[in-house]
Design a protein around this motif. Structure first.
Motif, PDB file in Angstrom:
ATOM      1  N   UNK A 477       0.995  -0.992   0.396  1.00 22.56           N
ATOM      2  CA  UNK A 477       0.128   0.191  -0.152  1.00 22.56           C
ATOM      3  C   UNK A 477       0.923   1.039  -0.251  1.00 22.56           C
ATOM      4  N   UNK A 478       2.274   1.084   0.610  1.00 19.15           N
ATOM      5  CA  UNK A 478       2.707   2.401   0.675  1.00 19.15           C
ATOM      6  C   UNK A 478       3.776   2.251  -0.430  1.00 19.15           C
ATOM      7  N   UNK A 479       3.957   1.300  -1.239  1.00 18.08           N
ATOM      8  CA  UNK A 479       4.376   1.512  -2.564  1.00 18.08           C
ATOM      9  C   UNK A 479       3.430   2.040  -3.522  1.00 18.08           C
ATOM     10  N   UNK A 480       2.149   1.879  -3.674  1.00 13.70           N
ATOM     11  CA  UNK A 480       0.806   2.125  -4.360  1.00 13.70           C
ATOM     12  C   UNK A 480       1.186   3.799  -5.516  1.00 13.70           C
ATOM     13  N   UNK A 481       0.573   4.139  -5.854  1.00 10.24           N
ATOM     14  CA  UNK A 481       0.361   5.214  -5.959  1.00 10.24           C
ATOM     15  C   UNK A 481      -0.346   6.509  -5.661  1.00 10.24           C
ATOM     16  N   UNK A 482      -0.947   5.873  -5.240  1.00 10.15           N
ATOM     17  CA  UNK A 482      -2.831   6.263  -5.216  1.00 10.15           C
ATOM     18  C   UNK A 482      -2.327   6.508  -3.553  1.00 10.15           C
ATOM     19  N   UNK A 483      -3.422   7.698  -3.088  1.00  7.86           N
ATOM     20  CA  UNK A 483      -3.297   8.072  -1.879  1.00  7.86           C
ATOM     21  C   UNK A 483      -4.715   6.930  -0.826  1.00  7.86           C
ATOM     22  N   UNK A 484      -4.189   6.802   0.090  1.00  5.61           N
ATOM     23  CA  UNK A 484      -4.958   5.298   0.727  1.00  5.61           C
ATOM     24  C   UNK A 484      -5.365   6.121   1.560  1.00  5.61           C
ATOM     25  N   UNK A 491     -15.075  10.439  10.893  1.00  5.75           N
ATOM     26  CA  UNK A 491     -14.326  10.510   9.084  1.00  5.75           C
ATOM     27  C   UNK A 491     -12.636  11.385  10.238  1.00  5.75           C
ATOM     28  N   UNK A 492     -12.240  10.733  11.283  1.00  2.27           N
ATOM     29  CA  UNK A 492     -11.232  11.385  11.116  1.00  2.27           C
ATOM     30  C   UNK A 492      -9.790  10.286  10.602  1.00  2.27           C
ATOM     31  N   UNK A 493      -8.920  10.112  10.174  1.00  2.00           N
ATOM     32  CA  UNK A 493      -8.215   9.252   9.558  1.00  2.00           C
ATOM     33  C   UNK A 493      -7.318   8.613  10.412  1.00  2.00           C
ATOM     34  N   UNK A 494      -8.077   7.504   9.602  1.00  2.33           N
ATOM     35  CA  UNK A 494      -7.014   6.113  10.381  1.00  2.33           C
ATOM     36  C   UNK A 494      -5.722   5.605  10.660  1.00  2.33           C
ATOM     37  N   UNK A 495      -5.171   6.108   8.632  1.00  4.50           N
ATOM     38  CA  UNK A 495      -3.822   5.015   8.194  1.00  4.50           C
ATOM     39  C   UNK A 495      -3.826   6.010   6.767  1.00  4.50           C
ATOM     40  N   UNK A 496      -2.906   6.052   6.559  1.00  5.92           N
ATOM     41  CA  UNK A 496      -2.905   6.961   5.407  1.00  5.92           C
ATOM     42  C   UNK A 496      -1.105   6.532   4.811  1.00  5.92           C
ATOM     43  N   UNK A 507       2.983  14.759   6.518  1.00  7.44           N
ATOM     44  CA  UNK A 507       3.671  14.125   6.535  1.00  7.44           C
ATOM     45  C   UNK A 507       2.787  12.892   7.939  1.00  7.44           C
ATOM     46  N   UNK A 508       3.016  12.149   7.503  1.00  6.45           N
ATOM     47  CA  UNK A 508       2.258  10.940   7.875  1.00  6.45           C
ATOM     48  C   UNK A 508       1.452  11.183   9.646  1.00  6.45           C
ATOM     49  N   UNK A 510       1.330  13.916  10.701  1.00  5.33           N
ATOM     50  CA  UNK A 510       0.408  15.478  11.643  1.00  5.33           C
ATOM     51  C   UNK A 510      -1.188  14.760  10.817  1.00  5.33           C
ATOM     52  N   UNK A 511      -0.875  14.158  10.182  1.00  4.69           N
ATOM     53  CA  UNK A 511      -2.452  13.964   9.309  1.00  4.69           C
ATOM     54  C   UNK A 511      -3.568  12.487   9.382  1.00  4.69           C
ATOM     55  N   UNK A 512      -2.443  11.452  10.553  1.00  4.96           N
ATOM     56  CA  UNK A 512      -3.965  11.168  11.644  1.00  4.96           C
ATOM     57  C   UNK A 512      -4.306  11.800  12.332  1.00  4.96           C
ATOM     58  N   UNK A 513      -5.461  11.680  12.544  1.00  5.69           N
ATOM     59  CA  UNK A 513      -6.334  11.735  13.734  1.00  5.69           C
ATOM     60  C   UNK A 513      -7.107  13.251  13.432  1.00  5.69           C
ATOM     61  N   UNK A 514      -6.886  13.966  12.106  1.00  9.45           N
ATOM     62  CA  UNK A 514      -7.224  14.747  11.088  1.00  9.45           C
ATOM     63  C   UNK A 514      -8.910  14.605  10.888  1.00  9.45           C
ATOM     64  N   UNK A 515      -9.998  15.043  10.956  1.00  8.18           N
ATOM     65  CA  UNK A 515     -11.143  14.706  10.080  1.00  8.18           C
ATOM     66  C   UNK A 515     -10.381  15.572   8.450  1.00  8.18           C
ATOM     67  N   UNK A 516     -10.716  13.741   7.579  1.00  3.55           N
ATOM     68  CA  UNK A 516     -10.729  14.483   6.564  1.00  3.55           C
ATOM     69  C   UNK A 516     -11.274  14.894   6.087  1.00  3.55           C
ATOM     70  N   UNK A 517     -12.546  16.037   5.981  1.00  2.00           N
ATOM     71  CA  UNK A 517     -13.280  16.872   5.369  1.00  2.00           C
ATOM     72  C   UNK A 517     -12.353  18.299   5.381  1.00  2.00           C
ATOM     73  N   UNK A 518     -11.328  18.624   6.783  1.00  4.22           N
ATOM     74  CA  UNK A 518     -10.670  19.787   6.960  1.00  4.22           C
ATOM     75  C   UNK A 518      -9.664  19.799   5.092  1.00  4.22           C
ATOM     76  N   UNK A 519      -8.479  18.547   4.588  1.00  2.05           N
ATOM     77  CA  UNK A 519      -8.257  18.360   3.868  1.00  2.05           C
ATOM     78  C   UNK A 519      -8.798  18.486   2.334  1.00  2.05           C
ATOM     79  N   UNK A 520     -10.679  18.743   2.788  1.00  3.87           N
ATOM     80  CA  UNK A 520     -11.230  18.208   1.150  1.00  3.87           C
ATOM     81  C   UNK A 520     -12.120  19.814   1.410  1.00  3.87           C
TER      82      UNK A 520
END
Length: 964
Positions: A477-484, A491-496, A507-508, A510-520
């Motif tokens: 998954x980490x090697x994937x080109x897609x953002x997963x 709606x809070x980010x668990x893994x990225x 960075x990872x 900084x993303x963990x625990x943030x609501x995804x809608x704040x970045x959209x």
């Protein structure tokens, strides 16, 4: 040889694996060992059970008897009424006629009434060992103050014993005698008779033996036509099932009560014991009637229905309450079941009857011919059948699936029960199904437990593989080109993965625990902000592409993004997986989208291994150039070619699989039959000499992913490695030959030099002319001897590898080996002024070791201790047995000692102490290296304890399994 895909070695280093076999750990053979151990355990269990059956231990006897109880309980009842009647002096009779013992006039009345009713035989389950104390003649003699006239009247009345004897003569009667325990060597009394003969083998040792019998008073004894032993022999579980038919009293045979009653009833004067083989009795012939018994002469009594023999109260007989028709022609057994008088015996399945009723049932069993029989050979046949079935189970059960094994055990038990039921119903024979059934169930149980252990091993291995698989998927998954990213209901980010961090500009951590809608940005993001649970549920229920804009890195604005949302049902908590794709290029121009697609195709084509992805219907979705090269065909990588067509192209090309040659259609059909059925990996050799490792994996939608890795180079390297190993073996042989030649070429001239020098020293042909020549000759001899010892040590060290691979595992007397080494080194110790003190534990067991290696260990340790000991000091050598039965050899000196930082180096070849104190000592530093090699070859342990200036202690501890 294990092959790996690129990068798999790095994954192995962190303990990651997957269900892909090239990342799996090699098979360690544990499962096959469990199967072998299961067979060994089952064979041992079978052997123990057979030995216990031969010894016929009490639990097996009880189990067998319970089985016979069940057979007798289920047999059909007799249709005809019983010819036996039990007359019971019960509690009601005693209450009406007086307490026990009754005056025998009551028994006289009882016999008279029975005789008048026409009984066939009367048997007393009562012992008349003493005269009747209420008899008139006894009273006349025992009362001293009695009037003379009254005494005469009493004596005129006569005795009750004589009256009972007269009554017994009017009807055939049998009386009981009691057994006195003993070895059977006593002389029988008046009750013994010779009415019993033996036909066949005369070995009577298996018959029950008694010391003597308690007889009846003379008048009653003389009036009876038979006397039978009424005593019962105990069964292992205390249940009465069998009555002895024959007892051994000295050299005379005495019948049992039931058998003698049958003899008198049949009006037979004698009985014939049938003993056709050394295995024991088979039965007793009483005239035309054959009574089957076991090998010890015991009769199986049919106690399944105790009420078969009618029982009447003695009071009813005396008062005329019993009809003559109920008594006429029957064998009457008279006894008592009253409390405190009669005994009660336990019969099969927990029931209990009186001793009187049990004897009556025994007579009924004999006379009706319903006595079950069990030939002595049955036990050996059952034992042999069990052994053969057990061996068959041991060979067969490991090959069966776990759910079939209990069925086999139940089937064998049912077969044994069926055979025993058929033998009993059809022939009246008692066949033991319990030992066969119990052995079968125990053997099956041992294999079922083994299957459980195997399943446990497999489960643990699979759990470990799943953990490695999870880590491997994370890396993929980490090697994937897609953002997963994964989010929860809030709606809070668990893994990225790394692509998500790059897309969202954080960075990872900084993303963990943030609501995804704040970045959209966009309607869906706003709706997700207001109602996260409902929005996510709708998106998961109606899978579709969601278009939003994501906040990229700082100062870079927003990025058009497509979101594909999926719900994971792997756990109890709802988790949503969001795949975010940057679609700005596609929105800008269709050409850019095509270019992106081409880039993806190029990435697949750049893989050095052949790659092909098939749809669930078997049509090709995508393949790379390496796959086309392997097929030796030009095809469109996504033209939907059927899988079968591609297989036909493969077998027709230059890379045709070797196993398909001559059977192309059959091979193609086999590959089609397992399409996407399961994941598998195998190696494929082609006709042009190439090798491919083929990995076929089922996709989530039911398709298949195929990866063809060219492992020709690896196979070639395997061949090169085998060649190199062969060359190494040849080099080792050449080294051994060289050492043999060097041993001869070096030692022969050295021995000549030493010999000539010694001849010069001894001056056999006259003086040399100068004392200096003698000194030179001594120097030549000493130097040559030292050089010869050094060469011997070097050659011994060179032969060390060969010696360690050919250890002679002999039982050695350690005491003799130590004393031999001490004797050989005593002259050298005296030259150094050192005394060797041996200390050997008495009665030391032998040691399983190579004699030459053991002697060299002791000699080198002693020589080293002597060499580094000061003049006037002692070297102590001790050998003994510790509490773990390990032989321990200790050599201690009072020499210069070894610094602690150098102890780890003393066993290295050619190592010598750099101290000036040791520079004058001889040797090349191989003695302890040879000792260490020999110690390791015996799985022993060498420990060193040393202090500077205080001496060194060397200890060799041999493992306990080498102690004989």
């Amino acid at each position: 040889m294990e092959s790996r895909t690129p990068g798999s070695a790095d994954i192995r280093q962190v303990g990651v694996t997957s269900e892909f076999q090239w990342l799996d750990e090699p098979e360690d053979g544990r499962l096959s060992r469990l199967v072998r151990h299961g067979r060994l355990i089952a064979a041992g269990l079978l052997g123990v059970l057979l030995i216990l059956r031969v010894l016929d231990v009490a639990p097996l006897q009880i189990l067998r008897l319970w089985g016979f109880d069940l057979q007798l309980q289920t047999r059909a009842p007799a249709a005809d009424p019983s010819p036996v009647l039990a007359v019971d002096v019960d509690d009601r009779s005693l209450a009406a006629m007086g307490q026990w013992p009754w005056p025998r006039r009551h028994l006289v009345d009882l016999v008279d009434r029975l005789s008048a009713a026409g009984v066939r035989t009367a048997a007393f389950n009562i012992l008349f060992a003493e005269p009747d104390r209420m008899s008139p003649t006894v009273l006349a003699r025992s009362l001293p103050d009695l009037d003379i006239e009254l005494r005469r009247e009493l004596e005129a009345l006569g005795g009750y014993d004589e009256a009972l004897a007269r009554a017994m003569r009017r009807v055939p009667s049998v009386i009981a005698v009691a057994a006195i325990p003993g070895s059977g060597d006593a002389t029988p009394g008046q009750g013994a008779h010779n009415r019993i003969a033996v036909r066949g083998h005369q070995d009577l040792e298996n018959l029950p033996a008694i010391g003597a019998i308690i007889e009846n008073v003379a008048p009653i004894h003389q009036a009876s036509r038979g006397q039978g032993v009424v005593s019962l022999l105990p069964e292992p579980d205390g249940t009465a099932r069998r009555v002895p038919t024959i007892f051994r009293v000295g050299a005379t045979l005495q019948p049992g009560m039931a058998l003698d009653i049958a003899r008198v009833a049949l009006q037979q004067p004698n009985m014939l014991v049938e003993m056709p083989s050394p295995l024991g009795m088979t039965g007793v012939s009483v005239g035309p009637l054959f009574v089957p018994t076991d090998s010890q002469g015991r009769l199986w009594v049919d106690t399944a229905r105790p009420d078969r023999v009618p029982t009447v109260s003695a009071l009813d007989v005396l008062s005329g309450g019993v009809s003559g028709a109920d008594v006429a022609g029957r064998i009457v057994v008279i006894g008592s079941s009253a409390a405190g008088v009669g005994d009660r015996v336990r019969v099969g399945f927990g029931g209990a009857v009186s001793g009187l009723q049990f004897q009556a049932l025994a007579v009924d069993t004999i006379l009706t011919g319903r006595a079950p029989w069990r030939d002595p050979i049955f036990g050996w046949v059952e034992l042999l059948a069990t052994a053969l079935a057990g061996l068959l189970l041991i060979g067969l059960l490991p090959r069966l699936s776990p759910h079939l094994k209990p069925a086999v055990g139940v089937g064998l038990m049912a077969a044994a029960l069926g055979v025993s039921a058929y033998a009993q119903a059809g022939f009246g024979a008692l066949v033991d199904p319990t030992f066969f059934s119990a052995t079968s169930i125990l053997l099956v149980g041992s294999f079922v437990i083994g299957d459980y252990r195997t399943e446990t091993v497999l489960r643990r291995r699979n759990e470990a593989a799943l953990k490695r698989h999870d880590a491997y998927i994370r890396e993929v998954i980490d090697a994937s080109f897609d953002a997963i990213v994964t989010i929860g209901d809030d709606a809070r980010i668990r893994t990225a993965n790394r692509a998500a961090c790059a897309l969202l500009g954080y960075p990872q951590r900084g993303l963990l625990g943030q609501p995804i809608y704040q970045r959209l940005t966009g309607p869906w993001a706003a709706e997700l902000d207001r109602e996260p649970v409902a929005t996510l549920s709708r998106a998961a229920d109606r899978p579709e592409t969601i278009e939003v804009e994501s906040h990229g890195p700082e100062c870079s604005g927003t990025v058009p993004t497509e979101i594909t949302l999926a719900e994971s049902m792997a756990g109890s908590e709802r988790i949503y997986i969001l795949v975010l794709r940057d679609v700005s290029a596609r929105r800008a121009a269709e050409a850019f989208a095509a270019l992106s697609t081409q880039r993806l195709h190029d990435a697949v084509d750049a893989i050095s291994d052949g790659f092909a992805l098939f749809a669930p219907d078997g049509r090709l979705l995508r393949c790379n150039d390496a796959y086309c090269d392997m097929l030796d065909a030009e095809i469109d990588g996504s033209d939907g070619t059927p899988y079968g067509t591609l297989l036909q192209t493969l077998v027709a090309g230059r890379h045709c699989p070797a196993e398909a040659v001559g059977r192309e259609a059959e091979w193609i059909e086999a590959r089609l039959s397992v399409f996407a059925a399961h994941s598998q990996r195998y190696e494929m050799a082609t006709t042009d000499g190439r090798w491919y490792q083929v990995d076929e994996r089922r996709t989530a939608e039911g398709g298949m992913v195929c990866i063809y890795s060219d492992i020709t180079v690896i196979k070639d390297r395997e061949g090169e490695l085998r060649t190199a190993m062969e060359r190494a073996e040849l080099a080792s042989q050449a080294k051994s030959q060289f050492l043999a030649n060097m041993s001869h070429e070096l030692r022969t001239p050295l021995n000549a030099i030493i010999g000539f020098a010694d001849m010069l020293r001894s001056q056999p042909f006259g003086p040399l002319g100068s004392d200096r020549y003698l000194g030179y000759a001594r120097d030549i001899s000493g130097s040559g001897s030292r050089l010869l010892k050094m060469i011997e040590q070097i050659l011994e060290f060179a032969r060390l590898e060969r010696l360690q691979s050919n250890i002679d595992e002999s039982g050695i007397d350690v005491t003799a080996a130590v004393l031999a080494a001490v004797t050989d080194l005593t002259p050298a110790a005296r030259e150094h002024g050192v005394q060797i003190d041996p200390s050997i534990q008495p009665s030391l067991p032998a040691l399983r070791a190579d004699p030459q290696m053991l002697y060299q260990i002791i000699q080198n340790l002693l020589a080293n201790a002597v060499k580094f000991s000061a003049e006037g000091s002692r070297v102590r050598v001790a050998v003994g047995l510790d509490e773990q039965r390990r032989i321990v050899l200790t050599v201690a000196d009072e020499g210069i000692g070894i610094p602690q930082d150098l102890i780890g180096q003393i066993t290295q070849p050619f190592w010598q102490h750099p101290d000036a104190m040791t520079s004058s000592h001889e040797g090349v530093g191989l003695g302890l290296a040879i000792v260490s090699g020999h110690v390791q070859a015996h799985d022993a342990d060498l420990s060193v304890d040393s202090r500077l200036g205080a001496g060194t202690t060397m200890t060799v501890t041999f493992p306990s399994y080498r102690t004989v």
